[in-house]
Design a protein around this motif. Structure first.
Motif, mmCIF file in Angstrom:
data_model
loop_
_atom_site.group_PDB
_atom_site.id
_atom_site.type_symbol
_atom_site.label_atom_id
_atom_site.label_comp_id
_atom_site.label_asym_id
_atom_site.label_seq_id
_atom_site.Cartn_x
_atom_site.Cartn_y
_atom_site.Cartn_z
ATOM 1 N N GLU A 220 0.832 -1.203 0.000
ATOM 2 C CA GLU A 220 0.000 0.000 0.000
ATOM 3 C C GLU A 220 0.869 1.255 0.000
ATOM 4 O OE1 GLU A 220 -3.206 2.409 2.846
ATOM 5 O OE2 GLU A 220 -2.433 0.443 3.474
ATOM 6 N N ALA A 221 1.919 1.243 0.793
ATOM 7 C CA ALA A 221 2.772 2.421 0.907
ATOM 8 C C ALA A 221 3.489 2.741 -0.396
ATOM 9 C CB ALA A 221 3.783 2.235 2.028
ATOM 10 N N VAL A 222 4.027 1.731 -1.066
ATOM 11 C CA VAL A 222 4.849 1.987 -2.247
ATOM 12 C C VAL A 222 4.046 2.133 -3.529
ATOM 13 C CG1 VAL A 222 6.771 0.729 -1.200
ATOM 14 C CG2 VAL A 222 5.280 -0.440 -2.844
ATOM 15 N N THR A 223 2.769 1.811 -3.506
ATOM 16 C CA THR A 223 1.964 1.910 -4.726
ATOM 17 C C THR A 223 1.981 3.342 -5.264
ATOM 18 O OG1 THR A 223 0.528 0.078 -4.080
ATOM 19 C CG2 THR A 223 -0.342 1.636 -5.702
ATOM 20 N N ASP A 224 2.415 3.477 -6.513
ATOM 21 C CA ASP A 224 2.512 4.769 -7.211
ATOM 22 C C ASP A 224 3.502 5.732 -6.549
ATOM 23 O OD1 ASP A 224 0.675 4.042 -9.191
ATOM 24 O OD2 ASP A 224 -1.022 4.648 -7.940
ATOM 25 N N ALA A 225 4.460 5.202 -5.804
ATOM 26 C CA ALA A 225 5.471 6.060 -5.171
ATOM 27 C C ALA A 225 6.525 6.486 -6.188
ATOM 28 C CB ALA A 225 6.138 5.328 -4.017
ATOM 29 N N ASP A 226 6.992 7.719 -6.037
ATOM 30 C CA ASP A 226 8.098 8.220 -6.846
ATOM 31 C C ASP A 226 9.440 7.913 -6.200
ATOM 32 O OD1 ASP A 226 6.649 10.079 -8.938
ATOM 33 O OD2 ASP A 226 5.739 10.514 -6.993
ATOM 34 N N ILE A 227 9.444 7.821 -4.879
ATOM 35 C CA ILE A 227 10.668 7.548 -4.126
ATOM 36 C C ILE A 227 10.356 6.482 -3.080
ATOM 37 C CG2 ILE A 227 12.530 8.510 -2.734
ATOM 38 C CD1 ILE A 227 10.330 11.116 -3.991
ATOM 39 N N ILE A 228 11.220 5.482 -2.980
ATOM 40 C CA ILE A 228 11.118 4.471 -1.924
ATOM 41 C C ILE A 228 12.362 4.596 -1.057
ATOM 42 C CG2 ILE A 228 10.982 2.021 -1.365
ATOM 43 C CD1 ILE A 228 9.630 1.564 -4.054
ATOM 44 N N VAL A 229 12.147 4.661 0.251
ATOM 45 C CA VAL A 229 13.249 4.847 1.190
ATOM 46 C C VAL A 229 13.149 3.804 2.298
ATOM 47 C CG1 VAL A 229 14.486 6.498 2.640
ATOM 48 C CG2 VAL A 229 13.040 7.338 0.780
ATOM 49 N N THR A 230 14.284 3.284 2.684
ATOM 50 C CA THR A 230 14.327 2.435 3.870
ATOM 51 C C THR A 230 15.615 2.727 4.630
ATOM 52 O OG1 THR A 230 14.008 0.183 4.722
ATOM 53 C CG2 THR A 230 15.487 0.427 2.843
ATOM 54 N N ASP A 231 15.759 2.095 5.769
ATOM 55 C CA ASP A 231 16.954 2.228 6.600
ATOM 56 C C ASP A 231 17.220 0.852 7.193
ATOM 57 O OD1 ASP A 231 19.054 3.207 8.073
ATOM 58 O OD2 ASP A 231 17.852 4.450 9.410
ATOM 59 N N THR A 232 18.372 0.690 7.803
ATOM 60 C CA THR A 232 18.680 -0.601 8.412
ATOM 61 C C THR A 232 17.634 -0.965 9.458
ATOM 62 O OG1 THR A 232 20.339 -1.857 9.632
ATOM 63 C CG2 THR A 232 20.209 0.503 10.099
ATOM 64 N N SER A 256 12.671 -6.234 -5.666
ATOM 65 C CA SER A 256 12.089 -5.936 -6.982
ATOM 66 C C SER A 256 10.586 -6.144 -7.005
ATOM 67 C CB SER A 256 12.760 -6.796 -8.057
ATOM 68 O OG SER A 256 14.109 -6.462 -8.187
ATOM 69 N N GLU A 257 10.116 -7.168 -6.310
ATOM 70 C CA GLU A 257 8.670 -7.435 -6.307
ATOM 71 C C GLU A 257 7.922 -6.290 -5.651
ATOM 72 O OE1 GLU A 257 4.800 -8.414 -5.540
ATOM 73 O OE2 GLU A 257 6.186 -8.183 -3.844
ATOM 74 N N LEU A 258 8.430 -5.816 -4.512
ATOM 75 C CA LEU A 258 7.773 -4.699 -3.841
ATOM 76 C C LEU A 258 7.836 -3.444 -4.707
ATOM 77 C CD1 LEU A 258 6.394 -3.584 -1.283
ATOM 78 C CD2 LEU A 258 8.683 -3.051 -0.405
ATOM 79 N N CYS A 259 8.990 -3.199 -5.299
ATOM 80 C CA CYS A 259 9.174 -1.985 -6.099
ATOM 81 C C CYS A 259 8.355 -1.986 -7.377
ATOM 82 C CB CYS A 259 10.647 -1.805 -6.440
ATOM 83 S SG CYS A 259 11.687 -1.435 -5.000
ATOM 84 N N SER A 260 7.860 -3.146 -7.801
ATOM 85 C CA SER A 260 7.051 -3.220 -9.016
ATOM 86 C C SER A 260 5.738 -2.458 -8.874
ATOM 87 C CB SER A 260 6.768 -4.683 -9.386
ATOM 88 O OG SER A 260 5.897 -5.288 -8.420
ATOM 89 N N HIS A 261 5.361 -2.141 -7.633
ATOM 90 C CA HIS A 261 4.132 -1.395 -7.387
ATOM 91 C C HIS A 261 4.350 0.121 -7.439
ATOM 92 C CE1 HIS A 261 2.003 -5.062 -6.170
ATOM 93 N NE2 HIS A 261 3.129 -5.406 -5.553
ATOM 94 N N ALA A 262 5.616 0.538 -7.471
ATOM 95 C CA ALA A 262 5.925 1.973 -7.541
ATOM 96 C C ALA A 262 5.825 2.458 -8.983
ATOM 97 C CB ALA A 262 7.326 2.226 -6.988
ATOM 98 N N LYS A 263 6.011 3.753 -9.183
ATOM 99 C CA LYS A 263 6.002 4.288 -10.531
ATOM 100 C C LYS A 263 7.199 3.750 -11.319
ATOM 101 C CE LYS A 263 3.411 8.514 -9.631
ATOM 102 N NZ LYS A 263 3.445 9.997 -9.597
#
Length: 320
Positions: A220-232, A256-263
Motif C-alpha cells: 500500500e505504501a509503495v503503490t505509485d510512489a516516486d521515491i522508496i526509502v528504507t533504513d537498516t 524488486s517485487e515490492l518496487c514493481s508497485h511503484a512508478k
C-alpha cells in the motif's frame, strides 16, 4: 542564537532555504573555482568547530569535517573515549567548557535528551548530527537529492518509507511534507510512528495540502510512489536484538517485487550503512538506486548547516 535540532523546529521556508543552500554550495564545490573557494574559506578562518561523537560514523564524520574545513575552520573530532562527556564530568560542565573554546558543536549522540542538554547550556550553536529521535542533516541531504533527481518544485511527488519508525524517518517525513511531497509510511505491526511526529505531520498537511498515510502494508505504501526509502532494520546499538528485529521485519525487505508497485521511474534511497535484510542487492545496486549520490550530498547538507547556523548565526533573513 539558534540550534539545528530537528526539521520540525524550522518553518517550511527555513527548511527550503537549507536545501537551497546545500544546492548552492554543491555547485561551488563542483565547479572548483579557486577564487570562489578561497572566498568561502575565509568565512571561518581561525575558528574551531567541535565534533562530539558518541557513536562511530562514516558519512557524518567525513561530511562534517569536510564542511568545516571548506569554510576555513579547524574541525576537532572528540570521540567518546577522547573527552569526559558524561563520564567523570557532568554534561553541564563539559558543555560549558567546550562551547567556550569553539564556534559550533556538531553532536552525534545517543539520546535526544543529550542534544537538549547541549543546546540548553552551550554558548555556541549545536547542530544535531544524529540522536535517537532526529537526524536533520540526513533530511537536508535527502531533499537535495530528490530535488536533483525528480524536482519537487515542478512535480507532485510521493515518498514511501518502508521499515522502522526511527530518527531518519522522523525528520525525512516532516521534511517531505514541508516541501509539498506526500508521504506514506509502512512499518511492521507493533511499530508505530512517534505521536509527536504524527501530530507535527498532520499540522503540516492541514496547512499546505500534503498527505501522510500510516500503514502496516508495505505494498500500500509503495503503490505509485516516486521515491522508496528504507533504513537498516537493526540500528547501531541494537545488535543484541538482531534476530528478534529481523523476524519482526519479515516481509519488509525492499526488493524488486515490492518496487514493481511503484512508478516506473521511481528512485530508491537509503541513508547507509545497509544490510541485505533491508534491501536486496538488485534494488540497492540497480538502475533506480541513487544511494551514492545521496551519500555524497551529506557534505553539502553539512555545508548548508554551517553557513546558516554558524556563519549567519541562524538568521535566515540574512541568507542571499
Amino acid at each position: 542564537m539558534r540550534h539545528l535540532i530537528s526539521i520540525k523546529d524550522l518553518t517550511d521556508k527555513e527548511f527550503e532555504t537549507l536545501v537551497d543552500r546545500a544546492e548552492h554550495y554543491k555547485k561551488i564545490f563542483k565547479a572548483g573555482d579557486a577564487s570562489e573557494i578561497q572566498k568561502n574559506h575565509l568565512k571561518l578562518l581561525g575558528k574551531t568547530v567541535a565534533l562530539i561523537f558518541s557513536k562511530r560514523s562514516t558519512r557524518t564524520r567525513i561530511s562534517t569535517e569536510g564542511a568545516v574545513a571548506f569554510f576555513g575552520a579547524q574541525p576537532m573530532f572528540l570521540g567518546k573515549d577522547d573527552i569526559q562527556l558524561g563520564v567523570n564530568e557532568s554534561f553541564y560542565d563539559t558543555t560549558k567548557v567546550v562551547s567556550s573554546m569553539v564556534s559550533c558543536i556538531f553532536a552525534r549522540v545517543n539520546r535526544h535528551s543529550e542534544i537538549q542538554d547541549l543546546a540548553a547550556h552551550s554558548s555556541v550553536p549545536i547542530i544535531n548530527a544524529l540522536c535517537d529521535m532526529y537526524h536533520p542533516l540526513q533530511a537536508i541531504c535527502d531533499l537535495l537529492t530528490i530535488k536533483e533527481k525528480l524536482d519537487y518544485t515542478e512535480n507532485k511527488l510521493k515518498l514511501a518509507w518502508v521499515g522502522d519508525a526511527n530518527n531518519v524517518m522522523n525528520d525525512t517525513a516532516i521534511a517531505c511534507l514541508k516541501l509539498g511531497i506526500d508521504v506514506a509510511i509502512a512499518t511492521p505491526p507493533g511499530i508505530e510512528a512517534d505521536a509527536s511526529i504524527v501530530d507535527a505531520a498532520l499540522a503540516i498537511t492541514e496547512r499546505n495540502g500534503t498527505k501522510i498515510t500510516l500503514t502496516h502494508d508495505s505494498v500500500e505504501a509503495v503503490t505509485d510512489a516516486d521515491i522508496i526509502v528504507t533504513d537498516t532494520f537493526v540500528s547501531m546499538g541494537e545488535e543484541f536484538a538482531k534476530v528478534a528485529k529481523l523476524k519482526q521485519f519479515e516481509g519488509f525487505q525492499v526488493n524488486s517485487e515490492l518496487c514493481s508497485h511503484a512508478k516506473p521511474n521511481f528512485k530508491f534511497m537509503h541513508c547507509l550503512p545497509r544490510h541485505t535484510g533491508d534491501v536486496s542487492d538488485e534494488v540497492f545496486y540497480g538502475e533506480h538506486s541513487i544511494v551514492f549520490e545521496e551519500a555524497e550530498n551529506r557534505l553539502y547538507a553539512a555545508m548548508a548547516a554551517v553557513d546558516v547556523f554558524v556563519i549567519n548565526k541562524g538568521d535566515f533573513e540574512a541568507i542571499p
